[in-house]
Design an enzyme around this catalytic site. Sequence first.
Site, short mmCIF file in Angstrom:
data_model
loop_
_atom_site.label_atom_id
_atom_site.label_comp_id
_atom_site.label_asym_id
_atom_site.label_seq_id
_atom_site.Cartn_x
_atom_site.Cartn_y
_atom_site.Cartn_z
N MET A 30 0.84 -1.20 0.00
CA MET A 30 0.00 0.00 0.00
C MET A 30 0.87 1.25 0.00
O MET A 30 0.40 2.35 0.33
CB MET A 30 -0.95 0.00 1.20
CG MET A 30 -1.89 -1.20 1.17
SD MET A 30 -3.40 -0.93 2.07
CE MET A 30 -2.77 -0.67 3.71
N LEU A 33 6.67 3.22 1.43
CA LEU A 33 7.57 2.06 1.53
C LEU A 33 8.70 2.27 2.52
O LEU A 33 9.17 3.38 2.74
CB LEU A 33 8.14 1.74 0.14
CG LEU A 33 7.11 1.45 -0.95
CD1 LEU A 33 7.82 1.10 -2.26
CD2 LEU A 33 6.18 0.31 -0.55
N HIS A 34 9.14 1.15 3.10
CA HIS A 34 10.26 1.14 4.03
C HIS A 34 11.05 -0.14 3.82
O HIS A 34 10.73 -0.92 2.91
CB HIS A 34 9.75 1.26 5.48
CG HIS A 34 8.65 0.29 5.81
ND1 HIS A 34 8.86 -1.07 5.85
CD2 HIS A 34 7.33 0.47 6.06
CE1 HIS A 34 7.73 -1.68 6.15
NE2 HIS A 34 6.78 -0.77 6.27
N HIS A 37 9.21 -3.50 3.19
CA HIS A 37 8.74 -3.73 1.82
C HIS A 37 9.91 -4.09 0.90
O HIS A 37 9.78 -4.98 0.05
CB HIS A 37 8.08 -2.46 1.27
CG HIS A 37 6.85 -2.01 2.00
ND1 HIS A 37 6.82 -0.85 2.73
CD2 HIS A 37 5.62 -2.55 2.11
CE1 HIS A 37 5.62 -0.67 3.25
NE2 HIS A 37 4.86 -1.71 2.91
N ASP A 150 2.29 -9.29 8.92
CA ASP A 150 0.83 -9.47 8.83
C ASP A 150 0.55 -10.97 8.78
O ASP A 150 0.16 -11.52 7.74
CB ASP A 150 0.29 -8.76 7.58
CG ASP A 150 0.51 -7.26 7.67
OD1 ASP A 150 -0.36 -6.56 8.18
OD2 ASP A 150 1.60 -6.78 7.26
N VAL A 176 11.00 -7.18 9.36
CA VAL A 176 12.15 -6.27 9.45
C VAL A 176 11.86 -5.24 10.53
O VAL A 176 10.77 -4.66 10.56
CB VAL A 176 12.40 -5.56 8.09
CG1 VAL A 176 13.57 -4.60 8.20
CG2 VAL A 176 12.63 -6.60 7.00
N ARG A 187 2.71 3.02 9.04
CA ARG A 187 2.00 3.82 10.04
C ARG A 187 2.96 4.46 11.05
O ARG A 187 2.58 5.41 11.73
CB ARG A 187 0.96 2.96 10.77
CG ARG A 187 -0.22 2.58 9.89
CD ARG A 187 -1.28 1.85 10.67
NE ARG A 187 -2.52 1.72 9.95
CZ ARG A 187 -2.82 0.75 9.09
NH1 ARG A 187 -1.94 -0.22 8.87
NH2 ARG A 187 -3.98 0.73 8.46
P1 AMP Z 1 1.49 -2.88 3.53
O1 AMP Z 1 2.01 -1.87 2.55
O2 AMP Z 1 1.56 -2.43 4.94
O3 AMP Z 1 0.15 -3.43 3.12
O4 AMP Z 1 2.49 -4.10 3.47
C1 AMP Z 1 2.79 -4.72 2.26
C2 AMP Z 1 3.55 -5.98 2.54
O5 AMP Z 1 4.75 -5.67 3.23
C3 AMP Z 1 2.76 -6.96 3.42
O6 AMP Z 1 2.96 -8.27 2.94
C4 AMP Z 1 3.41 -6.76 4.76
O7 AMP Z 1 3.33 -7.90 5.58
C5 AMP Z 1 4.84 -6.48 4.38
N1 AMP Z 1 5.51 -5.76 5.46
C6 AMP Z 1 5.10 -4.62 6.07
N2 AMP Z 1 5.94 -4.29 7.06
C7 AMP Z 1 6.89 -5.25 7.10
C8 AMP Z 1 8.04 -5.49 7.93
N3 AMP Z 1 8.38 -4.67 8.92
N4 AMP Z 1 8.78 -6.58 7.68
C9 AMP Z 1 8.44 -7.44 6.68
N5 AMP Z 1 7.39 -7.27 5.87
C10 AMP Z 1 6.62 -6.19 6.07
#
Ligand code: AMP
Length: 279
Positions: A30, A33-34, A37, A150, A176, A187
């Site tokens: 979504m 990014l960090h 991702h 997640d 991570v 967030r």
């Molecule tokens: P999001 O953009 O939050 O929907 O996350 C996209 C994908 O990145 C999902 O599969 C999350 O589980 C993964 N993700 C988010 N934060 C982390 C993290 N800290 N470590 C590993 N994967 C992550």
Amino acid sequence: MQIFKEIDALKAYLQQIKKAGFSVGLVPTMGALHEGHLALVRASKASNGTTVCSLFVNPTQFNNPKDLEKYPRTIEKDIALLQAAGCDVLFAPEPATMYERPGVIRFDFGNLDKVLEGKFRPGHFSGVATVVTKLFNIVEPDQAFFGQKDYQQFQVITRLVEELKFNVSLQSVPIVREKSGLAMSSRNMRLTEEQRKKAVVLHESLLDARSKLLEGKPWLEIQSATTERLNKTEELQLEYFELAHRDNLADLDGVHPSRGIILIACFVGPVRLIDNMLV
Ligand code: AMP
């Protein structure tokens, strides 16, 4: 990096890629990014000829309109990060492209989407399953990469793929974290410096609970002490702190805790954060 906003153009491009014999890895995100991702992007690049990252703030998975409105959007920075990570394709559609009209299909995953996140975010996993189904149909990836952060989402998507026979191999990537232990999350950008320090308590509670479980302490004791401690701290509001079976997120029911996973959701100020840890 090729950037697409339209489905047909992306599909035509990927058809050429597949014809040339390259496998395709998909990383759904979504945005905002960090490093979490980017770990998924790197994992995809390690085993696929082409990596597609999708960036779409999916409205149907937000049960709280305020959360959707406040969700961070940093597309220019995201493009730069993806380019630097060597991502091949970015798919960043508009909401009207993914949802031409309001959808009527809803998913029900039985117990799996009634507990934990599902209990506190009704409809969330139906929205997730809807958008992931669309992305799988559009991209037809060989592999798709999701974060362990997640955990429940990964279980739901695993079930989706099994039941609907999607021809995709799902890959889970470890969480991570910041140096402080805080799990990276888009967030986190909304936290003040002070709140960011307080947020470390999620990871600390998981570590502490795991070591106590392994020492043989009863879960209910650990759970109530942690709940009390967190709720006493200003700006923290715990939603759940649970031990569940790692295979299906059901109650452990006498199964040894070492088969468990501890999951937490907690508000830090106005920001809802989640984290988890296998025992
Ligand atoms: P999001 O953009 O939050 O929907 O996350 C996209 C994908 O990145 C999902 O599969 C999350 O589980 C993964 N993700 C988010 N934060 C982390 C993290 N800290 N470590 C590993 N994967 C992550």
